[in-house]
Design a protein around this motif. Structure first.
Motif, PDB file in Angstrom:
ATOM      1  N   ARG A 187      68.186  35.960  48.975  1.00 54.26           N
ATOM      2  CA  ARG A 187      69.004  36.107  47.780  1.00 54.26           C
ATOM      3  C   ARG A 187      68.354  36.996  46.731  1.00 54.26           C
ATOM      4  N   ALA A 188      67.058  36.834  46.487  1.00 59.65           N
ATOM      5  CA  ALA A 188      66.401  37.657  45.471  1.00 59.65           C
ATOM      6  C   ALA A 188      66.498  39.140  45.821  1.00 59.65           C
ATOM      7  N   GLN A 189      66.242  39.466  47.113  1.00 60.47           N
ATOM      8  CA  GLN A 189      66.326  40.857  47.524  1.00 60.47           C
ATOM      9  C   GLN A 189      67.758  41.383  47.397  1.00 60.47           C
ATOM     10  N   VAL A 208      65.350  52.897  42.076  1.00 59.70           N
ATOM     11  CA  VAL A 208      64.196  52.929  42.981  1.00 59.70           C
ATOM     12  C   VAL A 208      63.537  51.562  43.060  1.00 59.70           C
ATOM     13  N   VAL A 209      63.366  50.917  41.894  1.00 67.60           N
ATOM     14  CA  VAL A 209      62.686  49.628  41.862  1.00 67.60           C
ATOM     15  C   VAL A 209      63.544  48.536  42.483  1.00 67.60           C
ATOM     16  N   GLN A 210      64.809  48.421  42.037  1.00 66.77           N
ATOM     17  CA  GLN A 210      65.636  47.300  42.462  1.00 66.77           C
ATOM     18  C   GLN A 210      66.301  47.526  43.808  1.00 66.77           C
ATOM     19  N   LEU A 230      60.187  45.562  49.170  1.00 69.56           N
ATOM     20  CA  LEU A 230      58.836  45.679  49.715  1.00 69.56           C
ATOM     21  C   LEU A 230      57.866  44.733  49.013  1.00 69.56           C
ATOM     22  N   LEU A 231      58.045  44.574  47.699  1.00 66.87           N
ATOM     23  CA  LEU A 231      57.083  43.808  46.920  1.00 66.87           C
ATOM     24  C   LEU A 231      57.241  42.303  47.055  1.00 66.87           C
ATOM     25  N   GLY A 257      55.390  37.895  46.292  1.00 57.66           N
ATOM     26  CA  GLY A 257      56.125  36.717  45.854  1.00 57.66           C
ATOM     27  C   GLY A 257      56.948  36.970  44.602  1.00 57.66           C
ATOM     28  N   GLU A 258      57.939  36.102  44.380  1.00 59.30           N
ATOM     29  CA  GLU A 258      58.862  36.264  43.261  1.00 59.30           C
ATOM     30  C   GLU A 258      58.162  36.086  41.923  1.00 59.30           C
TER      31      GLU A 258
END
Length: 427
Positions: free
Chosen positions: A138-140, A272-274, A280-281, A286-287
């Motif tokens: 879900r976070a991704q 690019v980040v989201q 990848l991060l 971790g979240e």
């Protein structure tokens, strides 16, 4: 009773929602470079005073979202996500067209009120993502919504800046057309994500921000801390859509085109980040650590904006990519919150979050606009156009501290499942 097997495959569904939000944000981004000039042309005021009007326009928009956010979220839990999203798109088309024809502040406020009522569609988009995503993804996948925001801010402001060279009102009509096209797209392409067996009755008594927050807090105490952190972080974050254009015009005298390109650069960094970096991060750090990194990135960029406004304009080109790191914060918190509540309350959760974010948008715009005016008006005590960004950086760090408290409770809670993040505090 519908069969959940008839729902679209997750990848195709993600593409549909991504495009819906992308076109919405293109419409929103189109108007950003020309809003200062529209307000000054209607009111005859200076750029400092025009920023104050912009702050109150944002206040009207956010106040409507605060009231209607939980209603929209609960309606989507009862009738499904699709009709709610389509209705919101129709409202946006009307609102942008009204702004294009606006001949007075009353017209502008009426348009922003309509947009605010319909603007809770983003909470439904997040609920749609939650419907079709496994907890660990879900976070991704929430990050894709952020990527759509970012791409919308790449294309929209650039187009708005170009159109603004031919007429201040033209971008507003362009935004209305985009919203209408998005409505047509959604009508034919967007499928329902919430099967009938997972829907629940609509109750007006729980369709408000206070009732929704109380219900979520009744499930566990962690969500309250996460929601508080996100609300305070959003209070800091609204400095960008409200003040950025005015700041660039006041500090450097930039044209609508250059302002639009600056917004586009901000959007590129966010995409690019989201859209990529977050995937990848989060599996690696971790979240929790991703959220920390995002908050610190925003705070540092705010300091750079303050210094840049004092004659160091080249720092803008450093502040924008550093600030893009903030895109890690909200998806990480949304993923942690979504995993902390039951599946049949995802719409309620996102509606409550939308209303809490609206609280931030109610408080933030008038506050930042007043600070900007105080530090740029002729005869003021001190000239510091970047002052609102300095205040935003401090608020952002407060949000980080509250998040860390909530995350610590989440890891030690015995009455709920632990976060999927295994690389957070005390790992």
């Amino acid at each position: 009773m519908s069969d959940s097997s008839n729902l679209p495959a997750p990848k195709s569904s993600l593409v549909f929602v991504f495009l819906v939000v992308l076109i919405d944000m293109m419409g929103f981004g189109i108007i950003m470079p020309v809003l200062p000039k529209l307000i000054t042309s209607i009111t005859g005021e200076t750029i400092s005073n025009a920023a104050v009007y912009a702050g109150w326009l944002a206040f009207a928009y956010a106040a409507m979202q605060f009231v209607f956010g939980p209603i929209i979220g609960n309606l989507s839990d009862r009738y499904g996500r699709r009709p709610v999203l389509l209705g919101a798109l129709a409202g946006y088309a009307i609102a942008y067209t009204l702004m294009g024809f606006a001949s007075s502040l009353i017209w502008l406020f009426a348009a922003r009120i309509i947009a605010g009522i319909m603007g809770a569609s983003f909470s439904t988009a997040y609920a749609y993502i939650a419907d079709i995503s496994p907890p660990e993804k879900r976070a991704q996948n929430f990050g894709l919504i952020g990527a759509a925001f970012g791409l919308g801010f790449i294309i929209g402001p650039a187009v708005g800046g170009i159109l603004g060279e031919y007429g201040t009102r033209l971008p507003f009509f362009g935004a209305g057309v985009l919203a209408a096209l998005n409505l047509v797209f959604g009508f034919f392409m967007l499928k329902e994500s919430l099967p009938a067996e997972k829907r629940r009755a609509f109750k007006l008594a729980r369709a408000n921000a206070f009732a929704a927050l109380k219900a979520l807090n009744g499930q566990n105490k962690v969500v309250f801390w996460y929601a508080a952190a996100l609300t305070i972080w959003m209070t800091a974050h609204v400095v960008f859509p409200i003040i950025f254009a005015f700041y660039l015009i006041e500090s450097f005298g930039w044209s609508e085109l250059r302002v639009g390109l600056a917004f586009a650069a901000v959007g590129l960094g966010s995409a690019v980040v989201q859209g990529g970096l977050i995937r990848l991060l989060i599996p690696r750090i971790g979240e929790c650590n991703a959220a920390i990194l995002g908050a610190v990135g925003m705070a540092v960029s705010c300091v750079l904006y303050v210094v840049a406004g004092q004659g160091e304009g080249w720092l803008i080109f450093i502040a924008i990519p550093v600030g893009a790191i903030q895109g890690l914060f909200q998806p990480s918190l949304n993923g942690l919150m979504s995993n902390a509540v039951s599946d049949d309350t995802q719409g309620e959760l996102q509606g409550a979050v939308a209303s809490l974010q609206s609280v931030a948008s109610v408080i933030g715009p008038p506050m930042f606009a007043a600070v900007f005016a105080a530090f740029t008006v002729a005869g003021g005590l001190y000239y510091l156009p970047g002052a609102p960004f300095g205040l935003a950086g401090i608020i952002c760090l407060i949000a980080l501290l509250i998040f860390l408290r909530g995350y610590a409770l989440h890891r030690t809670s015995t009455d709920m499942k632990p976060p999927t993040d295994t690389k957070g505090l005390a790992a």
